[in-house]
Each structure stands twice: as structure tokens, then as C-alpha cells.
Design a protein around this motif. Structure first.
Motif, mmCIF file in Angstrom:
data_model
loop_
_atom_site.group_PDB
_atom_site.id
_atom_site.type_symbol
_atom_site.label_atom_id
_atom_site.label_comp_id
_atom_site.label_asym_id
_atom_site.label_seq_id
_atom_site.Cartn_x
_atom_site.Cartn_y
_atom_site.Cartn_z
ATOM 1 N N UNK A 93 37.979 56.197 51.456
ATOM 2 C CA UNK A 93 37.114 56.529 52.581
ATOM 3 C C UNK A 93 35.682 56.791 52.130
ATOM 4 N N UNK A 94 35.384 56.605 50.850
ATOM 5 C CA UNK A 94 34.033 56.805 50.330
ATOM 6 C C UNK A 94 33.237 55.499 50.275
ATOM 7 N N UNK A 95 33.920 54.374 50.213
ATOM 8 C CA UNK A 95 33.244 53.075 50.167
ATOM 9 C C UNK A 95 32.613 52.778 51.517
ATOM 10 N N UNK A 96 31.473 52.102 51.491
ATOM 11 C CA UNK A 96 30.783 51.738 52.720
ATOM 12 C C UNK A 96 31.487 50.590 53.433
ATOM 13 N N UNK A 97 31.048 50.272 54.641
ATOM 14 C CA UNK A 97 31.695 49.213 55.428
ATOM 15 C C UNK A 97 31.549 47.830 54.808
ATOM 16 N N UNK A 98 30.542 47.636 53.963
ATOM 17 C CA UNK A 98 30.320 46.327 53.353
ATOM 18 C C UNK A 98 31.061 46.164 52.024
ATOM 19 N N UNK A 99 31.729 47.186 51.545
ATOM 20 C CA UNK A 99 32.365 47.158 50.218
ATOM 21 C C UNK A 99 33.466 46.114 50.125
ATOM 22 N N UNK A 100 34.300 45.990 51.151
ATOM 23 C CA UNK A 100 35.400 45.027 51.108
ATOM 24 C C UNK A 100 34.861 43.603 51.035
ATOM 25 N N UNK A 101 33.850 43.307 51.843
ATOM 26 C CA UNK A 101 33.250 41.979 51.836
ATOM 27 C C UNK A 101 32.584 41.682 50.499
ATOM 28 N N UNK A 102 31.888 42.666 49.944
ATOM 29 C CA UNK A 102 31.218 42.495 48.646
ATOM 30 C C UNK A 102 32.234 42.202 47.541
ATOM 31 N N UNK A 103 33.342 42.920 47.539
ATOM 32 C CA UNK A 103 34.376 42.696 46.513
ATOM 33 C C UNK A 103 35.017 41.326 46.665
ATOM 34 N N UNK A 104 35.189 40.889 47.908
ATOM 35 C CA UNK A 104 35.763 39.570 48.157
ATOM 36 C C UNK A 104 34.835 38.481 47.614
ATOM 37 N N UNK A 105 33.529 38.656 47.806
ATOM 38 C CA UNK A 105 32.548 37.697 47.281
ATOM 39 C C UNK A 105 32.562 37.675 45.756
ATOM 40 N N UNK A 106 32.671 38.855 45.134
ATOM 41 C CA UNK A 106 32.707 38.934 43.671
ATOM 42 C C UNK A 106 33.933 38.219 43.119
ATOM 43 N N UNK A 107 35.081 38.412 43.761
ATOM 44 C CA UNK A 107 36.305 37.736 43.311
ATOM 45 C C UNK A 107 36.171 36.223 43.429
ATOM 46 N N UNK A 108 35.565 35.777 44.514
ATOM 47 C CA UNK A 108 35.382 34.347 44.725
ATOM 48 C C UNK A 108 34.464 33.760 43.661
ATOM 49 N N UNK A 109 33.388 34.468 43.325
ATOM 50 C CA UNK A 109 32.460 34.017 42.298
ATOM 51 C C UNK A 109 33.146 33.946 40.936
ATOM 52 N N UNK A 110 33.949 34.968 40.613
ATOM 53 C CA UNK A 110 34.681 34.966 39.338
ATOM 54 C C UNK A 110 35.682 33.820 39.274
ATOM 55 N N UNK A 111 36.369 33.576 40.389
ATOM 56 C CA UNK A 111 37.349 32.491 40.442
ATOM 57 C C UNK A 111 36.665 31.143 40.202
ATOM 58 N N UNK A 112 35.502 30.943 40.825
ATOM 59 C CA UNK A 112 34.762 29.689 40.636
ATOM 60 C C UNK A 112 34.280 29.541 39.199
ATOM 61 N N UNK A 113 33.813 30.632 38.602
ATOM 62 C CA UNK A 113 33.340 30.592 37.216
ATOM 63 C C UNK A 113 34.477 30.259 36.257
ATOM 64 N N UNK A 114 35.642 30.827 36.512
ATOM 65 C CA UNK A 114 36.812 30.535 35.664
ATOM 66 C C UNK A 114 37.216 29.075 35.788
ATOM 67 N N UNK A 115 37.184 28.585 37.023
ATOM 68 C CA UNK A 115 37.564 27.192 37.264
ATOM 69 C C UNK A 115 36.578 26.237 36.592
ATOM 70 N N UNK A 116 35.296 26.574 36.621
ATOM 71 C CA UNK A 116 34.268 25.745 35.995
ATOM 72 C C UNK A 116 34.379 25.763 34.475
ATOM 73 N N UNK A 117 34.862 26.877 33.917
ATOM 74 C CA UNK A 117 35.008 27.013 32.464
ATOM 75 C C UNK A 117 36.175 26.183 31.931
ATOM 76 N N UNK A 118 37.119 25.879 32.777
ATOM 77 C CA UNK A 118 38.310 25.121 32.323
ATOM 78 C C UNK A 118 38.047 23.684 32.153
#
Length: 95
Positions: free
Chosen positions: A70-95
Motif C-alpha cells: 500500500x506504499x507504492x504509487x498508482x503508477x508502480x504496477x505499470x512501471x514494473x510491467x514496462x521494466x519487465x518487458x524491456x528486460x525480456x526484449x534485451x534478453x531476447x536480443x542478446x540470444x
């Protein structure tokens, strides 16, 4: 006791090592307080929490028993989802 005999043999006659615990040294705020408004908020300071999507919509009915932060702001979930997507793309590009 079978386990103790094996432990003594492994130790080779040495005294057992004292195990330290940080639980008594670290103060953990109680759920429901201003520092920790929900159970899920306890891991917020370490960055290991998961934000509550319902809190900022005014629909979280669990209160202090909520397993989400309950301490995270309303945008925290969306921000984390974007970070995961960016990491997934970077991993895929590295392969």
C-alpha cells in the motif's frame, strides 16, 4: 539423538558455531501502522513488494491484512510491467 551424533563427528570435537540472527536487531514495523500500512508493504523498502492495484481505486477491502503493498504509487504496477518487458526484449536480443 541420531542427528547430534553426526553433527559431533563432523565438528571433530570443536564447539558448535553460534548462529547470529538479525531478527532481534532489526525493527520491523507492525502491519497497519503508518510505516507499514499492509502486510505486503513490509518488503517495500527492499524493493521486493508487489503493488496493490485496488488501493488507489478505493476498492481494497483487505486493509492491513492485504498481501500487496500500500506504499507504492498508482503508477508502480505499470512501471514494473514496462521494466519487465524491456528486460525480456534485451534478453531476447542478446540470444
Amino acid at each position: 539423538v541420531p542427528g547430534q551424533v553426526l553433527q559431533r563427528e563432523i565438528a571433530g570435537g570443536r564447539k558448535p558455531v553460534v548462529q547470529l540472527s538479525l531478527q532481534s536487531a532489526v525493527v520491523t514495523p507492525a502491519a497497519g501502522s503508518a510505516d507499514c500500512p499492509s502486510v505486503g508493504s513490509a518488503a517495500h523498502w527492499a524493493g521486493l513488494c508487489r503493488p496493490c492495484d485496488f488501493l488507489h481505486r478505493g476498492r481494497c477491502t483487505n486493509g492491513a491484512a492485504c498481501k500487496y503493498c500500500h506504499l507504492c504509487g498508482p503508477e508502480a504496477a505499470l512501471q514494473r510491467k514496462k521494466e519487465k518487458k524491456t528486460l525480456r526484449r534485451a534478453r531476447k536480443a542478446a540470444e
